[in-house]
Design a protein around this motif. Structure first.
Motif, PDB file in Angstrom:
ATOM      1  N   ILE A  57      -4.951  -3.860 -11.902  1.00  0.00           N
ATOM      2  CA  ILE A  57      -4.261  -3.000 -10.943  1.00  0.00           C
ATOM      3  C   ILE A  57      -3.639  -3.904  -9.888  1.00  0.00           C
ATOM      4  O   ILE A  57      -4.263  -4.880  -9.452  1.00  0.00           O
ATOM      5  CB  ILE A  57      -5.238  -1.995 -10.282  1.00  0.00           C
ATOM      6  CG1 ILE A  57      -5.770  -1.012 -11.340  1.00  0.00           C
ATOM      7  CG2 ILE A  57      -4.558  -1.242  -9.146  1.00  0.00           C
ATOM      8  CD1 ILE A  57      -6.756   0.015 -10.799  1.00  0.00           C
ATOM      9  N   VAL A  58      -2.406  -3.586  -9.496  1.00  0.00           N
ATOM     10  CA  VAL A  58      -1.769  -4.332  -8.419  1.00  0.00           C
ATOM     11  C   VAL A  58      -1.386  -3.356  -7.314  1.00  0.00           C
ATOM     12  O   VAL A  58      -0.681  -2.375  -7.562  1.00  0.00           O
ATOM     13  CB  VAL A  58      -0.513  -5.085  -8.913  1.00  0.00           C
ATOM     14  CG1 VAL A  58       0.171  -5.792  -7.752  1.00  0.00           C
ATOM     15  CG2 VAL A  58      -0.871  -6.087 -10.012  1.00  0.00           C
ATOM     16  N   LEU A  59      -1.887  -3.612  -6.102  1.00  0.00           N
ATOM     17  CA  LEU A  59      -1.483  -2.830  -4.936  1.00  0.00           C
ATOM     18  C   LEU A  59      -0.483  -3.676  -4.163  1.00  0.00           C
ATOM     19  O   LEU A  59      -0.691  -4.892  -4.013  1.00  0.00           O
ATOM     20  CB  LEU A  59      -2.674  -2.514  -4.023  1.00  0.00           C
ATOM     21  CG  LEU A  59      -3.826  -1.704  -4.605  1.00  0.00           C
ATOM     22  CD1 LEU A  59      -4.878  -2.620  -5.202  1.00  0.00           C
ATOM     23  CD2 LEU A  59      -4.460  -0.850  -3.511  1.00  0.00           C
ATOM     24  N   ALA A  60       0.589  -3.071  -3.660  1.00  0.00           N
ATOM     25  CA  ALA A  60       1.613  -3.863  -2.989  1.00  0.00           C
ATOM     26  C   ALA A  60       2.195  -3.106  -1.818  1.00  0.00           C
ATOM     27  O   ALA A  60       2.287  -1.879  -1.841  1.00  0.00           O
ATOM     28  CB  ALA A  60       2.724  -4.221  -3.974  1.00  0.00           C
ATOM     29  N   GLY A  61       2.587  -3.843  -0.794  1.00  0.00           N
ATOM     30  CA  GLY A  61       3.244  -3.204   0.331  1.00  0.00           C
ATOM     31  C   GLY A  61       3.820  -4.230   1.279  1.00  0.00           C
ATOM     32  O   GLY A  61       3.461  -5.406   1.226  1.00  0.00           O
ATOM     33  N   GLU A  62       4.723  -3.752   2.122  1.00  0.00           N
ATOM     34  CA  GLU A  62       5.235  -4.597   3.192  1.00  0.00           C
ATOM     35  C   GLU A  62       4.468  -4.235   4.444  1.00  0.00           C
ATOM     36  O   GLU A  62       4.084  -3.081   4.635  1.00  0.00           O
ATOM     37  CB  GLU A  62       6.723  -4.312   3.410  1.00  0.00           C
ATOM     38  CG  GLU A  62       7.554  -4.734   2.222  1.00  0.00           C
ATOM     39  CD  GLU A  62       8.989  -4.259   2.312  1.00  0.00           C
ATOM     40  OE1 GLU A  62       9.351  -3.618   3.320  1.00  0.00           O
ATOM     41  OE2 GLU A  62       9.729  -4.525   1.364  1.00  0.00           O
ATOM     42  N   THR A  63       4.246  -5.222   5.275  1.00  0.00           N
ATOM     43  CA  THR A  63       3.493  -4.941   6.489  1.00  0.00           C
ATOM     44  C   THR A  63       3.802  -5.976   7.553  1.00  0.00           C
ATOM     45  O   THR A  63       4.105  -7.129   7.235  1.00  0.00           O
ATOM     46  CB  THR A  63       1.971  -4.934   6.207  1.00  0.00           C
ATOM     47  OG1 THR A  63       1.269  -4.631   7.414  1.00  0.00           O
ATOM     48  CG2 THR A  63       1.488  -6.274   5.661  1.00  0.00           C
ATOM     49  N   GLU A  64       3.732  -5.558   8.812  1.00  0.00           N
ATOM     50  CA  GLU A  64       3.924  -6.517   9.906  1.00  0.00           C
ATOM     51  C   GLU A  64       2.634  -7.284  10.154  1.00  0.00           C
ATOM     52  O   GLU A  64       2.629  -8.306  10.815  1.00  0.00           O
ATOM     53  CB  GLU A  64       4.349  -5.793  11.199  1.00  0.00           C
ATOM     54  CG  GLU A  64       5.637  -4.990  11.096  1.00  0.00           C
ATOM     55  CD  GLU A  64       6.852  -5.814  10.677  1.00  0.00           C
ATOM     56  OE1 GLU A  64       6.863  -7.043  10.909  1.00  0.00           O
ATOM     57  OE2 GLU A  64       7.775  -5.222  10.076  1.00  0.00           O
ATOM     58  N   ASP A  65       1.526  -6.757   9.634  1.00  0.00           N
ATOM     59  CA  ASP A  65       0.223  -7.342   9.928  1.00  0.00           C
ATOM     60  C   ASP A  65      -0.554  -7.579   8.623  1.00  0.00           C
ATOM     61  O   ASP A  65      -1.430  -6.799   8.250  1.00  0.00           O
ATOM     62  CB  ASP A  65      -0.545  -6.387  10.856  1.00  0.00           C
ATOM     63  CG  ASP A  65      -1.833  -7.009  11.364  1.00  0.00           C
ATOM     64  OD1 ASP A  65      -2.245  -8.077  10.850  1.00  0.00           O
ATOM     65  OD2 ASP A  65      -2.446  -6.404  12.267  1.00  0.00           O
ATOM     66  N   PRO A  66      -0.225  -8.668   7.921  1.00  0.00           N
ATOM     67  CA  PRO A  66      -0.849  -8.913   6.615  1.00  0.00           C
ATOM     68  C   PRO A  66      -2.379  -8.940   6.674  1.00  0.00           C
ATOM     69  O   PRO A  66      -3.047  -8.439   5.760  1.00  0.00           O
ATOM     70  CB  PRO A  66      -0.295 -10.278   6.193  1.00  0.00           C
ATOM     71  CG  PRO A  66       0.985 -10.410   6.930  1.00  0.00           C
ATOM     72  CD  PRO A  66       0.774  -9.701   8.235  1.00  0.00           C
ATOM     73  N   ALA A  67      -2.940  -9.483   7.752  1.00  0.00           N
ATOM     74  CA  ALA A  67      -4.406  -9.587   7.830  1.00  0.00           C
ATOM     75  C   ALA A  67      -5.041  -8.199   7.858  1.00  0.00           C
ATOM     76  O   ALA A  67      -6.009  -7.924   7.135  1.00  0.00           O
ATOM     77  CB  ALA A  67      -4.806 -10.383   9.064  1.00  0.00           C
ATOM     78  N   ALA A  68      -4.478  -7.293   8.671  1.00  0.00           N
ATOM     79  CA  ALA A  68      -5.013  -5.933   8.750  1.00  0.00           C
ATOM     80  C   ALA A  68      -4.863  -5.235   7.398  1.00  0.00           C
ATOM     81  O   ALA A  68      -5.773  -4.538   6.934  1.00  0.00           O
ATOM     82  CB  ALA A  68      -4.299  -5.148   9.843  1.00  0.00           C
ATOM     83  N   PHE A  69      -3.712  -5.413   6.775  1.00  0.00           N
ATOM     84  CA  PHE A  69      -3.445  -4.807   5.469  1.00  0.00           C
ATOM     85  C   PHE A  69      -4.520  -5.225   4.459  1.00  0.00           C
ATOM     86  O   PHE A  69      -5.144  -4.392   3.802  1.00  0.00           O
ATOM     87  CB  PHE A  69      -2.052  -5.269   5.005  1.00  0.00           C
ATOM     88  CG  PHE A  69      -1.572  -4.700   3.697  1.00  0.00           C
ATOM     89  CD1 PHE A  69      -0.676  -3.638   3.666  1.00  0.00           C
ATOM     90  CD2 PHE A  69      -1.980  -5.236   2.479  1.00  0.00           C
ATOM     91  CE1 PHE A  69      -0.211  -3.122   2.462  1.00  0.00           C
ATOM     92  CE2 PHE A  69      -1.522  -4.725   1.268  1.00  0.00           C
ATOM     93  CZ  PHE A  69      -0.628  -3.663   1.262  1.00  0.00           C
ATOM     94  N   GLU A  70      -4.777  -6.523   4.408  1.00  0.00           N
ATOM     95  CA  GLU A  70      -5.760  -7.034   3.458  1.00  0.00           C
ATOM     96  C   GLU A  70      -7.161  -6.524   3.776  1.00  0.00           C
ATOM     97  O   GLU A  70      -7.874  -6.013   2.901  1.00  0.00           O
ATOM     98  CB  GLU A  70      -5.785  -8.570   3.486  1.00  0.00           C
ATOM     99  CG  GLU A  70      -4.556  -9.193   2.879  1.00  0.00           C
ATOM    100  CD  GLU A  70      -4.454 -10.678   3.239  1.00  0.00           C
ATOM    101  OE1 GLU A  70      -3.332 -11.176   3.230  1.00  0.00           O
ATOM    102  OE2 GLU A  70      -5.495 -11.306   3.547  1.00  0.00           O
ATOM    103  N   ASN A  71      -7.544  -6.667   5.049  1.00  0.00           N
ATOM    104  CA  ASN A  71      -8.913  -6.297   5.426  1.00  0.00           C
ATOM    105  C   ASN A  71      -9.187  -4.818   5.178  1.00  0.00           C
ATOM    106  O   ASN A  71     -10.223  -4.441   4.639  1.00  0.00           O
ATOM    107  CB  ASN A  71      -9.173  -6.617   6.900  1.00  0.00           C
ATOM    108  CG  ASN A  71      -9.144  -8.123   7.124  1.00  0.00           C
ATOM    109  OD1 ASN A  71      -9.368  -8.890   6.183  1.00  0.00           O
ATOM    110  ND2 ASN A  71      -8.851  -8.531   8.344  1.00  0.00           N
ATOM    111  N   GLU A  72      -8.246  -3.991   5.579  1.00  0.00           N
ATOM    112  CA  GLU A  72      -8.442  -2.548   5.432  1.00  0.00           C
ATOM    113  C   GLU A  72      -8.535  -2.153   3.958  1.00  0.00           C
ATOM    114  O   GLU A  72      -9.425  -1.403   3.559  1.00  0.00           O
ATOM    115  CB  GLU A  72      -7.286  -1.783   6.088  1.00  0.00           C
ATOM    116  CG  GLU A  72      -7.266  -1.856   7.606  1.00  0.00           C
ATOM    117  CD  GLU A  72      -8.335  -0.970   8.255  1.00  0.00           C
ATOM    118  OE1 GLU A  72      -9.102  -0.306   7.522  1.00  0.00           O
ATOM    119  OE2 GLU A  72      -8.403  -0.953   9.507  1.00  0.00           O
TER     120      GLU A  72
END
Lengths: 433, 419
Positions: free
Chosen positions: A325-340
């Motif tokens: 499975i691959v989850l993907a997105g654009e984000t201004e805050d990569p660290a928050a995206f990953e952690n969450e």
């Protein structure tokens, strides 16, 4: 010719396996003006190493060979199959995935002529040094186009991180260097081995009358001799089932407007077969919807916090030899995206246990989208795979979803989601480091 | 069946058992402007994700899931001088839903999401508005990572310098969207709901009288109606060119020509065949010569827009080959203009166009688009007439079309990895 009724879908499928091994499927669609036909070989970009037809030693061909072969099939000594299709009013195309190569046409007229054209051009290879070398420039441009595309880099890069020592890590089209090594002899070898009718299927859907069309296919195939079918031996690379080969973190720099993060999850579990496999795949699909689909509370929370936006999505792939499975997105805050997202995946079981109400909704939605897919000739024919889930296929999917329970979903996710099987990749602009 | 619902509102029901779903479009139409276009795009983003009855994406998604995963979306389109805001939905036929009346339910849903936005005191919910404005701007930024899209935008900025509303991206214009105020957008939406022409189109296994009843329930007020101009005839100007360097592996060459032939006018079918022969099909001269023969590109194609009389060309190439590719493109145009047209290729192009046209009847979306377009231009062409028109086109006529093509704008996005 077998006739299989699917009353729930309002569809009747016709099937026959020809003496040479070609598996033929016909699906008439009342009211349609167009016929779509796709001929598929079980041969994709991961099948670089194999024992050629009639030989006994393993050979290794350059990366990108299946895709290169797809490009080169159209050109013949005195004509281009593209033009023959156009002559009979059809549009044609082809595509290559990790595990398959497909050739297709779409037409409102001259079905017989176009069907003959399809069968003939796919089964009659013609390669010379000149035509092969000419193609290198075209595919080189194709490779460079995808190199410049951050979404493509994000998706395929993540798969490469999940399977670093496997052929899946190679780009489907290969590299400029690998395709430079391809010769006509390589292409003939691959064709002889993988384009034997016993390794292929033909699916025709839309305006089609089954009896007449099946006879056309029988007549066409009856005139040709391909030799006896032989089981194909592909090189099975040793896979580390503990996931210790996975690249867990990677950052790519390329000119992007916004950072892109992808989270890949590799399935380390052994998959069931047949009906249970399709059930497993549907369970993963509903499970992911419940965890982070648009109906999930966590989706809304992260959306409202600005951690994810409408670019967020995920893709579930179950294919020969691999599932991920691959989850993907654009984000201004990569660290928050990953952690969450990693936290949500880690909490999957308790989160799913409380999701009975949403589960019933998600099932309803999946059933509806399964039925909707039967409007699209391309969706029906391209997604059809009679090998992966044999002896059943996608026509059985609505039934399977109907029978799924939340416990099935929890079990599938529990089996699939392993913390050691996760890989995270960031794509950032050079100045953002 | 076409129904005059009230002044300025029409309903067109195309009843057919062909599909497993019913597709619905509700189009609000007005003359195009840069501000209006950007406002509509922001509205689309807002209305697709929230309404008074379904204040969040999650609430909306749950409602759609109960309707067997019905689709719902809002988008913006432009045909020449006309700008449409479209609400669209599709839902599985009742027969697959254990006899539930899904069609009636989806019309009730559409009434809610269109006419009861998440708003109070003359403005949209502030949090939702702010979030969607930020998201849309972020999305516009990342669109520029798609270099084919980016190069086309730059080309049309050059070509439509005097008519920027035709160059504005259908995803909006960043500074304009940034400046849109919440109350102003809310007022604009109220204005749009009461003043825009409305075209409602339904394709599916439905009863036209039922649909007419569902629509009557919306109690749409009448509005001043009148056909709006759709075609823009761009004058010929001095050709301009621009180039830009970015750190890319592949370069993009984009050209825009004026071709003064317009939708369904006398020479329209000739222009369709010309475009198919030049670059509009995979058997075209551009595909054959730029890609197949000279191995210079993966894609090289042309596009004809009959609402603005524009012919555009796009190719993804190696930066060193810019001049070579330009020369080949010009050569193909000259060849057609001089009547050097292979009759077999010509026939193939005509057959391909016929195949494309006949195939559209199998797509509910394409059927809806054609229905709306027919109403906008005030004419219909039957399948037989279309066929007769396209088959009557001669190579001589196509040569005459090529002679009318005038290069107006060139944009080159130069890839340079060393940068």
């Amino acid at each position: 010719m077998k006739q299989i009724d699917y009353p729930q879908l309002g569809e009747t499928l016709y099937q026959e396996t020809l003496p040479n091994g070609l598996r033929v499927y016909l699906l008439p669609k009342a009211g349609y003006h167009r016929t779509y036909a796709v001929m598929t070989t079980e041969y994709g970009s991961i099948d670089n190493e194999f024992v050629p037809y009639g030989q006994s030693e393993m050979v290794s061909l350059p990366a990108g060979i299946a895709h290169f072969l797809e490009h080169k099939m159209f050109e013949k000594a005195d004509h281009d199959a593209f033009d023959t299709f156009a002559h009979f009013g059809a549009s044609s195309n082809a595509f290559t995935s990790f595990t398959h190569t497909s050739y297709l046409f779409s037409t409102t007229r001259n079905l017989k002529e176009n069907l003959d054209t399809l069968l003939d051009f796919v089964q009659d290879p013609y390669f010379t040094d000149k035509t092969v070398n000419k193609e290198k420039g075209i595919i080189g441009q194709e490779i460079q186009m995808y190199e410049d595309d951050p979404n493509s880099r994000a998706y395929f890069g993540t798969i490469a991180n999940l399977y670093p020592d496997q052929p899946l890590a190679n780009d489907i089209a290969g590299t400029i260097d690998s395709i430079d090594k391809i010769t006509p002899e390589d292409l003939y070898l691959a064709h002889k081995t993988f384009y034997h009718p016993s390794n292929m299927s033909l699916f025709v859907v839309g305006k089609v009358s089954p009896e007449e069309t099946m006879q056309w296919v029988r007549d066409n195939q009856g005139q040709k001799d391909f030799g006896d079918p032989q089981p194909i031996q592909r090189q099975q690379l040793p896979e580390k089932h503990d996931g210790s080969d996975i690249v867990h973190q990677k950052t790519l720099t390329m000119p992007v407007e916004r950072p892109k993060v992808t989270i890949g999850i590799r399935g380390l579990d052994n998959l069931p077969t047949g009906r249970d496999l399709l059930k497993y795949e549907d369970a993963l699909s509903i499970g992911m919807e419940l965890l982070i689909g648009e109906t999930a509370p966590d989706f809304l929370r992260l959306y409202d916090q600005g951690v994810i936006d409408d670019s967020f999505g995920y893709n579930i792939e179950v294919q020969r030899g691999a599932h991920f499975i691959v989850l993907a997105g654009e984000t201004e805050d990569p660290a928050a995206f990953e952690n969450e997202l990693l936290a949500i995946l880690a909490q999957a079981k308790p989160k799913l246990q409380g999701a009975q109400e949403t589960f019933d909704l998600a099932k309803r939605e999946e059933i509806g989208s399964t039925i909707t897919a039967f409007n699209s000739l391309e969706a029906i024919a391209n997604q059809f795979d009679d090998q992966l889930y044999a002896p059943i296929n996608l026509f059985d999917e609505a039934d399977i979803i109907e029978s799924l329970t939340l416990a099935d979903v929890i079990e599938a996710l529990d089996q699939f989601l392993k913390p050691e099987a996760i890989s995270v990749q960031r794509i950032v602009a050079p100045d953002a480091g | 069946m076409q129904v005059h619902v009230t002044d300025g509102v029409t309903l067109n029901v195309i009843a057919t058992p062909q599909f497993k779903t019913t597709s619905i479009s509700i189009d609000f139409l007005a003359p195009v402007s840069t501000l209006g276009l950007s406002q509509r795009i922001l509205l689309a983003q807002l209305l697709e994700t929230s309404s008074a009855d379904y204040p969040t994406q999650t609430a909306l998604a749950k409602k759609l899931a109960t309707l067997y995963g019905a689709s719902y979306g809002v988008n913006v389109y432009r045909y020449g001088l006309i700008n449409g805001l479209r609400f669209s939905s599709s839902i599985i036929n009742d027969q697959f839903a254990n006899g539930e009346n899904l069609t009636q339910e989806i019309f009730a849903f559409l009434k809610q999401v269109i006419f009861r936005p998440l708003a109070s005191d003359g403005r949209f919910d502030t949090t939702t508005f702010d979030r969607q404005q930020v998201n849309l701007i972020a999305y516009l930024k990342s669109l520029n990572d798609d270099k084919q899209y980016y190069a086309e935008r730059e080309l049309f900025d050059l070509y439509f310098k005097e008519k920027p509303e035709l160059a504005t991206s259908l995803y909006g214009d960043e500074p304009t969207i940034e400046a849109v105020q919440n109350t102003a957008l809310y007022n604009y939406y109220q204005q749009l709901l009461t003043h825009d022409d409305i075209k409602i189109t339904v394709v599916g296994d439905v009863d036209a009288d039922d649909i007419a009843r569902y629509v009557a329930d919306w109690q749409l007020p009448s509005r001043t109606s009148g056909r709006q101009p759709i075609v823009y005839q761009r004058p010929v100007t001095t050709a301009v060119s621009e180039s830009e360097t970015q750190p890319l592996q592949q370069s993009k060459l984009n050209l825009a020509y004026q071709l003064p032939v317009y939708y369904r006018d006398t020479h329209f079918y000739e222009a369709l065949v010309f475009n198919g022969l030049f670059g509009g099909t995979p058997i075209s001269l551009l595909f054959k010569n730029v890609r197949e023969k000279n191995s210079l590109a993966y894609y090289a194609s042309s596009c004809f827009d009959g609402f603005t009389g524009t012919l555009s060309v796009q190719a993804g190439i190696d930066q060193r080959n810019q001049q070579a590719v330009l020369d080949i493109i010009t050569e193909q145009l000259d060849d057609i203009a001089h009547g050097h047209i292979d009759s077999e290729v010509f026939n193939q192009v005509v057959a391909s166009l016929i195949n494309n046209h006949e195939s559209r009847q199998d797509s509910p979306r394409a059927v809806i688009n054609q229905s709306v377009l027919d109403q906008l231009v005030g004419s219909t062409v039957s399948a037989d007439d279309w066929l007769a028109h396209i088959q009557a086109v001669t190579p001589q006529q196509v040569a005459a079309i090529a002679e009318q093509v005038t290069l107006q704008a060139t944009y080159f996005l130069k890839g340079d990895e060393s940068r």
